[in-house]
Design a protein around this motif. Structure first.
Motif, PDB file in Angstrom:
ATOM      1  N   ARG A   1      -1.848   4.639   3.336  1.00 38.40           N
ATOM      2  CA  ARG A   1      -1.709   4.346   4.756  1.00 38.40           C
ATOM      3  C   ARG A   1      -2.069   5.562   5.606  1.00 38.40           C
ATOM      4  O   ARG A   1      -2.671   5.434   6.675  1.00 38.40           O
ATOM      5  CB  ARG A   1      -0.294   3.864   5.064  1.00 38.40           C
ATOM      6  CG  ARG A   1      -0.198   2.345   4.925  1.00 38.40           C
ATOM      7  CD  ARG A   1       1.164   1.843   5.153  1.00 38.40           C
ATOM      8  NE  ARG A   1       1.958   1.958   3.952  1.00 38.40           N
ATOM      9  CZ  ARG A   1       3.227   1.612   3.890  1.00 38.40           C
ATOM     10  NH1 ARG A   1       3.841   1.178   4.960  1.00 38.40           N
ATOM     11  NH2 ARG A   1       3.896   1.728   2.764  1.00 38.40           N
ATOM     12  N   LYS A   2      -1.723   6.730   5.095  1.00 37.64           N
ATOM     13  CA  LYS A   2      -2.069   7.943   5.813  1.00 37.64           C
ATOM     14  C   LYS A   2      -3.596   8.079   5.898  1.00 37.64           C
ATOM     15  O   LYS A   2      -4.161   8.430   6.941  1.00 37.64           O
ATOM     16  CB  LYS A   2      -1.481   9.155   5.076  1.00 37.64           C
ATOM     17  CG  LYS A   2      -1.438  10.416   5.911  1.00 37.64           C
ATOM     18  CD  LYS A   2      -0.582  11.512   5.286  1.00 37.64           C
ATOM     19  CE  LYS A   2      -1.168  12.004   3.991  1.00 37.64           C
ATOM     20  NZ  LYS A   2      -0.652  13.330   3.585  1.00 37.64           N
TER      21      LYS A   2
ATOM     22  N   TYR B   1       0.844  -1.193   0.000  1.00 38.00           N
ATOM     23  CA  TYR B   1       0.000   0.000   0.000  1.00 38.00           C
ATOM     24  C   TYR B   1       0.879   1.241   0.000  1.00 38.00           C
ATOM     25  O   TYR B   1       1.923   1.264   0.620  1.00 38.00           O
ATOM     26  CB  TYR B   1      -0.923   0.022   1.233  1.00 38.00           C
ATOM     27  CG  TYR B   1      -2.014  -1.037   1.158  1.00 38.00           C
ATOM     28  CD1 TYR B   1      -1.934  -2.197   1.917  1.00 38.00           C
ATOM     29  CD2 TYR B   1      -3.096  -0.878   0.286  1.00 38.00           C
ATOM     30  CE1 TYR B   1      -2.918  -3.167   1.827  1.00 38.00           C
ATOM     31  CE2 TYR B   1      -4.063  -1.844   0.194  1.00 38.00           C
ATOM     32  CZ  TYR B   1      -3.977  -2.988   0.956  1.00 38.00           C
ATOM     33  OH  TYR B   1      -4.936  -3.945   0.858  1.00 38.00           O
ATOM     34  N   THR B   2       0.425   2.278  -0.680  1.00 35.94           N
ATOM     35  CA  THR B   2       1.245   3.487  -0.781  1.00 35.94           C
ATOM     36  C   THR B   2       1.187   4.294   0.513  1.00 35.94           C
ATOM     37  O   THR B   2       0.319   4.086   1.364  1.00 35.94           O
ATOM     38  CB  THR B   2       0.757   4.398  -1.920  1.00 35.94           C
ATOM     39  OG1 THR B   2      -0.586   4.793  -1.608  1.00 35.94           O
ATOM     40  CG2 THR B   2       0.798   3.682  -3.248  1.00 35.94           C
ATOM     41  N   GLU B   3       2.133   5.221   0.600  1.00 34.72           N
ATOM     42  CA  GLU B   3       2.219   6.117   1.745  1.00 34.72           C
ATOM     43  C   GLU B   3       0.901   6.859   1.944  1.00 34.72           C
ATOM     44  O   GLU B   3       0.347   6.926   3.040  1.00 34.72           O
ATOM     45  CB  GLU B   3       3.345   7.116   1.447  1.00 34.72           C
ATOM     46  CG  GLU B   3       3.603   8.104   2.554  1.00 34.72           C
ATOM     47  CD  GLU B   3       4.222   7.437   3.756  1.00 34.72           C
ATOM     48  OE1 GLU B   3       5.114   6.581   3.576  1.00 34.72           O
ATOM     49  OE2 GLU B   3       3.792   7.743   4.888  1.00 34.72           O
ATOM     50  N   TRP B   4       0.356   7.344   0.860  1.00 35.90           N
ATOM     51  CA  TRP B   4      -0.889   8.109   0.926  1.00 35.90           C
ATOM     52  C   TRP B   4      -2.033   7.245   1.448  1.00 35.90           C
ATOM     53  O   TRP B   4      -2.838   7.662   2.276  1.00 35.90           O
ATOM     54  CB  TRP B   4      -1.230   8.668  -0.463  1.00 35.90           C
ATOM     55  CG  TRP B   4      -2.451   9.529  -0.476  1.00 35.90           C
ATOM     56  CD1 TRP B   4      -2.536  10.848  -0.160  1.00 35.90           C
ATOM     57  CD2 TRP B   4      -3.790   9.118  -0.824  1.00 35.90           C
ATOM     58  NE1 TRP B   4      -3.825  11.297  -0.284  1.00 35.90           N
ATOM     59  CE2 TRP B   4      -4.621  10.244  -0.684  1.00 35.90           C
ATOM     60  CE3 TRP B   4      -4.363   7.912  -1.233  1.00 35.90           C
ATOM     61  CZ2 TRP B   4      -5.976  10.216  -0.952  1.00 35.90           C
ATOM     62  CZ3 TRP B   4      -5.721   7.875  -1.488  1.00 35.90           C
ATOM     63  CH2 TRP B   4      -6.522   9.029  -1.347  1.00 35.90           C
TER      64      TRP B   4
END
Lengths: 219, 621
Positions: free
Chosen positions: B500-501, B495-498
Motif C-alpha cells: 500500500r505504501k 494487500y500488505t503495508e508495504w
C-alpha cells in the motif's frame, strides 16, 4: 519421296484424302504421283495400332498387378519373420515417390500393412524406430493434401529464395554491418562453420584417440 | 547490493519463429500474430503491448493468414483447413476443411457475415459465419491459376483477388468475375517469370491497391478496370499491404525489410477532392529481413516478418512527441519465461516447442507443442504441459539423470489448457493454472490433488506477467504488464503495508517507462526482505527494508553509490537496486548457494541463424 509415300500409307481413310491434297499443295512441281493406298490397307493398319495400344495397356496392368502381388507376398513373409528389412523400406520409399500411378491403392496397401504391424507390435503413434536411423511412417500422413501442401510450400520457397531472388546470408549482412559500423570489427563468423565438415570430424576423432592414449599409456 | 557469483549461460539456443501473418482488432485493441511454427500470439495494445496469450503451434500446421470476426479469431493455412480458436482455453476450437487445396488467405467482410478464403485450385470460397461455427455457402467462378490474395470491398458486394499475372474482380452476389486487370511483369530476368500479386486492398471509392513480386505498388480504378498509377518501391517483392481505417494512408512491406507509406493527399493548394491522389511519403527500415505482415492502427505502424521481431512504430503525427507512446517498440522475445531453474540442485530446464532440454529428455507427445514447463527447486520433479495434456516426471540425479514418468491421478490428466505451472518453494506442491482463473494444487508425495480457489484476477487491471509466493512470509508478489508491483498477504487476505505504501507513493517514472515485462520473480534465501525481478534488459533487487525512491531521486544509482563514502551511501540508498550488466536476458535465478544464473540469448546469435535476407549492393562492400 519416301516420306510422302509413308505419309500416304499411315493416314486413315478419312485423313487420307486430306494428306494427299496437302502433299500436292506443298510440292506441286513433283512429278511422281502419290501411291494409292487401298481402304483395306489403312483399315488394317488402324486396327493393328488399336490392338497394339490395348495390348500395351493390358500388359502394364498385368505388370502392376504382378508387382502388387509380389509386394504383398513379401510383406506376408516379413510378418512371419517379424523383421523389416531395408529393401522393403526402400520399396515403400520408392512407392511413396511414385505417387502418380495409383496413390490411393498404394496408400491403402501400405496403410493396411502398417496397421497390422502396429497391432502386432502394440506401439503407439504413427512412426516406429528401427535399428539404425530408419523410421517408418504410416501413409496416413502422406495423402494428397500433404503433397499439395508441399507443392505450395515449394512455390513460396522458389519465389522468395529460388533462382533470381538475389539473396545473401545473414552472416554476410551482419559482417557488413560490422565493417561499416562506428566500431569496425571482423566478420561475424570468421570461418565458415560448414566448411570442411569431414576433416573437422576426423580431427575430432584423432584428438579423442590421442587423449585416450595419454590417459592409458599401457594400451 | 552485495556481490554475486554469476553463471552466465549462453548456450540456450532458442530460436524464435518468423512472423507470417497478423490481424489487428481495433475494437478490442488486440493484435493477433501467427508464427511460422503455427503458434498464434495475442498482444494487448492497451496493456503496454503485453503478450497476453500464446496458443502453441503443432507440427505440420502452419498458418498463412489470420482474421478477426468480432471477438472470434480464424486462421487458414496451406494444409487446406480453416481453424477457429478458443481464446479462453487457448486452443483451436474446431477445424474445417475447405477442400480447395492449400489456402492462401482468409478475409471477413465488413458486415461480419461471411468469410472468404482463396485457394490453390483457383477458387474463392464463401463461408457463412454462424453462431458457433462457419458453413460453406458457395464458390465464386473458378479461375485457372492459384489465388494468392483477396480483399472485400467495404460494401461486401465485390471481391478483388490477386493471382498470377493478374487481378480479378468478382461480384459476390452472382459469383461472376467482372473485370480482369493485367499486371505487368518485372524487367530483365524477371520478365520470364510470372508476377505474383502478393497482396491487395479494395477501398470504398473503388480504388484497388496491389503489391506484387516485381516490387510495384499499383493503384487501379476498380470501376473501369484500368491502371491509374504505378510506384516501383523495391527491387524485390512487395509482400504485404495494410490500409488505415479511414483509408487516408496505406503501407507496403517489402522483402528488403522496408515499409513504405503512401498517403491520400491533394497535390494542389486548394485541396479539392478530385485532386487527391496516393503519394509516397515515408519509408521505415524497421527490419533486416522480409516483412510479411503489416497492420496500420490509428497511431502506429505494426510490422513483422522473417527476422521474428514484432515492431510497433508510432506515427509521430498521431502521438505526442517525446513521450513513452512515441517510442518505437521491438518485441523480440516471448513475454513468459522459457527457462526453469532448480535452485537447490542447480539444474536448468530449457523449453523448446518440441522438446525440453534438461539433459535432453522428454519428447512431447504427438505433435503438440509445449506451452509451459517447470522444474522443482529440489530438482526432483519436472512437469510440462501441451494443449492436450500435462506430463509429470520424477528425476533422480546421482551421477547421471534418470527420468521416470509418473502416472498421475485421473483429475490431473483431465487438466487442459494449463498455461502456468509453478512449484512451491519446498517442492511439495505443484500449482497449475486451469480455466476460469482457478488453480489446481497437487501434493507431490502421495499424488493426491485438491482444488484451491485463488483470487480471481480483477478485470480492468493490467495482466500479471510474473507471480511468486514468498517462502517464509507467504505473501504473493505479482508484477503486471503496466509495471505495477503488488504484494498480497495470503493469510490476512489483504494487500500488505508495504504494497500500500508503494501504491501511495507510486512507482518511479523510469521504472514505468521500461518496455519489456518482468518475466520472473524470485527471493533471496539469506535475506527475506529481498525480491528479485528481471526483464529482458535488467535485473533488480528490491530491498523492502530500504526507503522507496521518490520521483525526483535517481533510479539507476548503483554505480554512483559505489563511489560514495559509507555514511553517504546509506543515506542515498533506496529500495530498487538495478543492474544492467546483462542484455537479452531470458531468465535469471538465484541459487541456494547465492550464485546467480543468468541465461542470455544474444540477438546476434538469433540473427545469424535466420534465413537469407536480400543482397543489397552497397558502395565499398
Amino acid at each position: 519421296m519416301g516420306e510422302k509415300k509413308q505419309r500416304g500409307k499411315e493416314a486413315s481413310s478419312d485423313g487420307e484424302k486430306a494428306a494427299e491434297n496437302l502433299n500436292m499443295a506443298l510440292e506441286p512441281s513433283d512429278d511422281e504421283a502419290p501411291e494409292e493406298v487401298t481402304f483395306q490397307d489403312s483399315r488394317v493398319e488402324a486396327l493393328r495400332r488399336l490392338k497394339e495400344a490395348l495390348d500395351t495397356e493390358r500388359r502394364e496392368k498385368e505388370l502392376l498387378k504382378e508387382k502388387r502381388r509380389k509386394r504383398q507376398e513379401l510383406f506376408q513373409e516379413q510378418k512371419k519373420r517379424k523383421l523389416f528389412p531395408a529393401e522393403a523400406l526402400e520399396e515403400m520409399n520408392s512407392s511413396t515417390l511414385k505417387k502418380q500411378k495409383q496413390p490411393e491403392d498404394e496408400a491403402e496397401d501400405d496403410e493396411e500393412e502398417m496397421k497390422e504391424k502396429k497391432e502386432k507390435k502394440k506401439k503407439s503413434a504413427h512412426s516406429r524406430k528401427l535399428k539404425g536411423t530408419y523410421t517408418v511412417r504410416t501413409m496416413k500422413d502422406q495423402t494428397s493434401t500433404f503433397f499439395q501442401q508441399q507443392a505450395a510450400k515449394e512455390f513460396l520457397q522458389s519465389r522468395l529464395y529460388g533462382a533470381g531472388s538475389c539473396r545473401t546470408t545473414s552472416n554476410e549482412l551482419l559482417s557488413l554491418q560490422n565493417k561499416k559500423g562506428t566500431n569496425q570489427s571482423a566478420a561475424v563468423q570468421f570461418v565458415r562453420k560448414d566448411w570442411a565438415c569431414k576433416e573437422k570430424a576426423k580431427a575430432e576423432k584423432l584428438k579423442k584417440r590421442w587423449i585416450h592414449k595419454q590417459r592409458n599409456p599401457s594400451t | 547490493m552485495g556481490e554475486f557469483k554469476v553463471h552466465r549461460v549462453r548456450f540456450f539456443d532458442y530460436m524464435p519463429s518468423a512472423i507470417r501473418a497478423m490481424a489487428f482488432n481495433s475494437r478490442t485493441e488486440r493484435l493477433a500474430v501467427a508464427r511460422a511454427d503455427g503458434a498464434v500470439e495475442i498482444f494487448n495494445f492497451s496493456d503496454n503491448y503485453y503478450q497476453e496469450k500464446v496458443i502453441p503451434g503443432r507440427d505440420g500446421r502452419a498458418v498463412e493468414a489470420l482474421c478477426w470476426v468480432g471477438q472470434r479469431l480464424f486462421s487458414a493455412g496451406l494444409n487446406g483447413e480453416i481453424t477457429e480458436y478458443d481464446l479462453e482455453n487457448l486452443k483451436p476450437q474446431y477445424v474445417i476443411e475447405a477442400y480447395g487445396g492449400p489456402i492462401w488467405t482468409i478475409s471477413c467482410n465488413n458486415q461480419g457475415t461471411h468469410l472468404a478464403v482463396s485457394c490453390e485450385d483457383g477458387t474463392v470460397k464463401l463461408f457463412e459465419i454462424l453462431k458457433e461455427k462457419i458453413q460453406f455457402q458457395r464458390n465464386l467462378d473458378r479461375q485457372k491459376s492459384r489465388i494468392i490474395s483477396l480483399s472485400w470491398h467495404p460494401s461486401g458486394a465485390q471481391i478483388a483477388a490477386g493471382m498470377m499475372d493478374m487481378i480479378r474482380i468478382f461480384d459476390t452476389e452472382t459469383g461472376r468475375a467482372t473485370h480482369r486487370l493485367l499486371v505487368e511483369r518485372g524487367v530483365g530476368a524477371s520478365k520470364s517469370r510470372e508476377v505474383v500479386v502478393w497482396s491487395i486492398a479494395f477501398l470504398s471509392n473503388n480504388t484497388i491497391v496491389s503489391g506484387d513480386s516485381a516490387g510495384k505498388v499499383q493503384i487501379w480504378d476498380g470501376l473501369m478496370g484500368t491502371l491509374v498509377r504505378t510506384h516501383l518501391v523495391t527491387k524485390w517483392d512487395v509482400l504485404a499491404l495494410a490500409v488505415s481505417q479511414d483509408e487516408s494512408s496505406l503501407i507496403a512491406g517489402t522483402s528488403e525489410g522496408t515499409i513504405v507509406q503512401f498517403q491520400f493527399l491533394s497535390s494542389t493548394v486548394d485541396r479539392q477532392d478530385r485532386d487527391h491522389e496516393w503519394v509516397r511519403t515515408r519509408t521505415f527500415k524497421n527490419h533486416s529481413h522480409d516483412v510479411k505482415a503489416l497492420a496500420l492502427t490509428d497511431t502506429a505502424v505494426v510490422s513483422g516478418g522473417m527476422d521474428t521481431q514484432l515492431v510497433v512504430h508510432p506515427l509521430l503525427d498521431k502521438v505526442e512527441k517525446n513521450t513513452q507512446e512515441a517510442a518505437q517498440r521491438k518485441i523480440a522475445f516471448p513475454h513468459r519465461s522459457l527457462v526453469g531453474c532448480a535452485k537447490k540442485a542447480g539444474l536448468l530446464l530449457f523449453q523448446f516447442p518440441d522438446h525440453l532440454e534438461l539433459w535432453r529428455l522428454g519428447e512431447s507427445d504427438g505433435n503438440d507443442h509445449i506451452c509451459c514447463s517447470a522444474l522443482s527447486p529440489c530438482g526432483g520433479w519436472l512437469v510440462y504441459s501441451t494443449v492436450s495434456s500435462v506430463r509429470l516426471y520424477k528425476l533422480q540425479h546421482n551421477n547421471n539423470i534418470s527420468v521416470n514418468k509418473v502416472r498421475p491421478q485421473q483429475r490431473i490428466i483431465q487438466l487442459r489448457s494449463v498455461h502456468q505451472l509453478c512449484f512451491s518453494a519446498d517442492s511439495s506442491k505443484l500449482f497449475a493454472s486451469s480455466s476460469q482463473s482457478s488453480v489446481v494444487v497437487v501434493a507431490l508425495n502421495q499424488l493426491e490433488c485438491k482444488y484451491l480457489q485463488t483470487l480471481r484476477h480483477k478485470s480492468g487491471h493490467s495482466c500479471p506477467t510474473a507471480v511468486a509466493i514468498h517462502p517464509t512470509t507467504n505473501n504473493l508478489i505479482s508484477v503486471h504488464a503496466d509495471q505495477q508491483i503488488f504484494e498480497f498477504s495470503l493469510q490476512q487476505k489483504e494487500y500488505t503495508e508495504w504494497s500500500r505504501k508503494l501504491q501511495k507513493q507510486g512507482l518511479h517514472g523510469l521504472w514505468l517507462k521500461r518496455d519489456t515485462p518482468v518475466t520472473s520473480v524470485g527471493f533471496n534465501p539469506k535475506n527475506p526482505t529481498h525480491i528479485i525481478l528481471n526483464d529482458t534488459f535488467m535485473f533488480c533487487i528490491i530491498d523492502q527494508s530500504l526507503p522507496l525512491p521518490e520521483s525526483s531521486t535517481i533510479l539507476y544509482n548503483q554505480m554512483t553509490l559505489r563511489s560514495l563514502p559509507a555514511p553517504e551511501r546509506t543515506r542515498q540508498s533506496h529500495a530498487f537496486k538495478i543492474c544492467k550488466n546483462f542484455q537479452h536476458v531470458l531468465s535469471m535465478s538465484l541459487l541456494d548457494d547465492l550464485s546467480l544464473v543468468v541465461v542470455e540469448r544474444p540477438l546476434l546469435d538469433v540473427m545469424a541463424q535466420l534465413p537469407p535476407p536480400v543482397r543489397q549492393k552497397k558502395f565499398a562492400t
